[in-house]
Design a protein around this motif. Structure first.
Motif, PDB file in Angstrom:
ATOM      1  N   VAL A   1       1.090  -1.162   0.166  1.00 55.99           N
ATOM      2  CA  VAL A   1       0.231   0.132  -0.004  1.00 55.99           C
ATOM      3  C   VAL A   1       0.656   1.002   0.102  1.00 55.99           C
ATOM      4  O   VAL A   1       1.728   1.038   0.724  1.00 55.99           O
ATOM      5  CB  VAL A   1      -1.406  -0.071   0.842  1.00 55.99           C
ATOM      6  N   GLU A   2       0.772   1.850  -0.726  1.00 53.53           N
ATOM      7  CA  GLU A   2       1.288   2.895  -1.207  1.00 53.53           C
ATOM      8  C   GLU A   2       0.935   4.444  -0.293  1.00 53.53           C
ATOM      9  O   GLU A   2      -0.557   4.432  -0.476  1.00 53.53           O
ATOM     10  CB  GLU A   2       2.094   3.524  -2.929  1.00 53.53           C
ATOM     11  N   SER A   3       1.519   5.470   0.002  1.00 52.01           N
ATOM     12  CA  SER A   3       0.765   6.691   0.267  1.00 52.01           C
ATOM     13  C   SER A   3       1.767   7.908  -0.152  1.00 52.01           C
ATOM     14  O   SER A   3       3.089   7.266   0.005  1.00 52.01           O
ATOM     15  CB  SER A   3       0.702   7.207   1.426  1.00 52.01           C
ATOM     16  N   GLY A   4       1.529   9.217  -0.112  1.00 53.10           N
ATOM     17  CA  GLY A   4       2.658   9.466   0.091  1.00 53.10           C
ATOM     18  C   GLY A   4       3.105  10.902  -1.327  1.00 53.10           C
ATOM     19  O   GLY A   4       3.459  11.731  -1.522  1.00 53.10           O
ATOM     20  N   GLY A   5       1.593  10.464  -1.848  1.00 54.28           N
ATOM     21  CA  GLY A   5       2.112  11.410  -3.406  1.00 54.28           C
ATOM     22  C   GLY A   5       1.499  12.908  -3.243  1.00 54.28           C
ATOM     23  O   GLY A   5       0.635  12.853  -2.216  1.00 54.28           O
TER      24      GLY A   5
ATOM     25  N   ASP B   1       5.975 -10.944  -9.816  1.00 54.18           N
ATOM     26  CA  ASP B   1       5.882  -9.588  -8.588  1.00 54.18           C
ATOM     27  C   ASP B   1       4.908  -9.079  -8.371  1.00 54.18           C
ATOM     28  O   ASP B   1       3.570  -9.610  -8.591  1.00 54.18           O
ATOM     29  CB  ASP B   1       6.362  -8.698  -9.387  1.00 54.18           C
ATOM     30  N   TYR B   2       4.351  -8.261  -6.879  1.00 54.44           N
ATOM     31  CA  TYR B   2       3.480  -7.796  -6.122  1.00 54.44           C
ATOM     32  C   TYR B   2       3.843  -6.602  -6.496  1.00 54.44           C
ATOM     33  O   TYR B   2       4.626  -5.738  -6.506  1.00 54.44           O
ATOM     34  CB  TYR B   2       3.572  -8.374  -4.809  1.00 54.44           C
ATOM     35  N   TRP B   3       2.178  -5.594  -6.734  1.00 52.29           N
ATOM     36  CA  TRP B   3       2.488  -4.432  -7.400  1.00 52.29           C
ATOM     37  C   TRP B   3       1.201  -3.522  -5.974  1.00 52.29           C
ATOM     38  O   TRP B   3      -0.039  -4.337  -5.742  1.00 52.29           O
ATOM     39  CB  TRP B   3       1.678  -4.174  -8.605  1.00 52.29           C
ATOM     40  N   GLY B   4       1.267  -2.735  -5.825  1.00 48.51           N
ATOM     41  CA  GLY B   4       0.593  -1.673  -5.625  1.00 48.51           C
ATOM     42  C   GLY B   4      -0.085  -1.121  -6.160  1.00 48.51           C
ATOM     43  O   GLY B   4      -0.324  -1.876  -7.249  1.00 48.51           O
ATOM     44  N   GLN B   5      -1.296  -0.118  -5.345  1.00 48.14           N
ATOM     45  CA  GLN B   5      -2.252  -0.120  -6.153  1.00 48.14           C
ATOM     46  C   GLN B   5      -1.709   1.864  -6.857  1.00 48.14           C
ATOM     47  O   GLN B   5      -2.398   2.488  -7.894  1.00 48.14           O
ATOM     48  CB  GLN B   5      -2.821   0.376  -5.551  1.00 48.14           C
TER      49      GLN B   5
END
Length: 122
Positions: free
Chosen positions: A5-9, A110-114
């Motif tokens: 889970v990404e954040s910070g953009g 591979d695993y990827w975030g959204q």
């Protein structure tokens, strides 16, 4: 399975800085390396940087060397991408990516975030 889970953009002016975060959960013990890719409109997804899980070896694409720094906090199962001196050409959706140790010998996707949007205005 590993979840990312990404954040910070966000939006920033050219020359500014942003820090992206990617929190990993699930089978984190199986991660070999973790990093970031990006995709700008009309372009293919491209590699940005990665790091061995647990720290150590890092890799960067030439266009971000000296400006971006990747790091991990394994206590938090999180990888960071500190982006400084941002340019308009850094505008893209940034995706977190992770590979399992087993993928070195057998095919494991591979695993990827959204993804998280980074927009740099000039």
């Amino acid at each position: 399975q590993v979840q990312l889970v990404e954040s910070g953009g966000g939006m920033v002016q050219a020359g500014g800085s942003l820090r992206l975060s990617c929190a990993a959960s699930g089978r984190t013990f199986s991660i070999y390396d973790i990093g970031w890719y990006r995709q700008a409109p009309g372009n293919e997804r491209e590699f940005v940087a990665n790091i061995r899980w647990g720290g150590g070896s890092t890799n960067y694409t030439d266009s971000v060397k000296g400006r971006f720094t990747i790091s991990t906090d394994n206590a938090k199962n999180t990888v960071y991408l500190q982006m400084n001196s941002l340019k308009s050409e850094d505008t893209a959706i940034y995706y977190c990516n992770a590979r399992e140790i087993a993928s070195l010998v057998v095919h494991i996707p591979d695993y990827w975030g959204q993804g998280t949007q980074v927009t740099v205005s000039s």
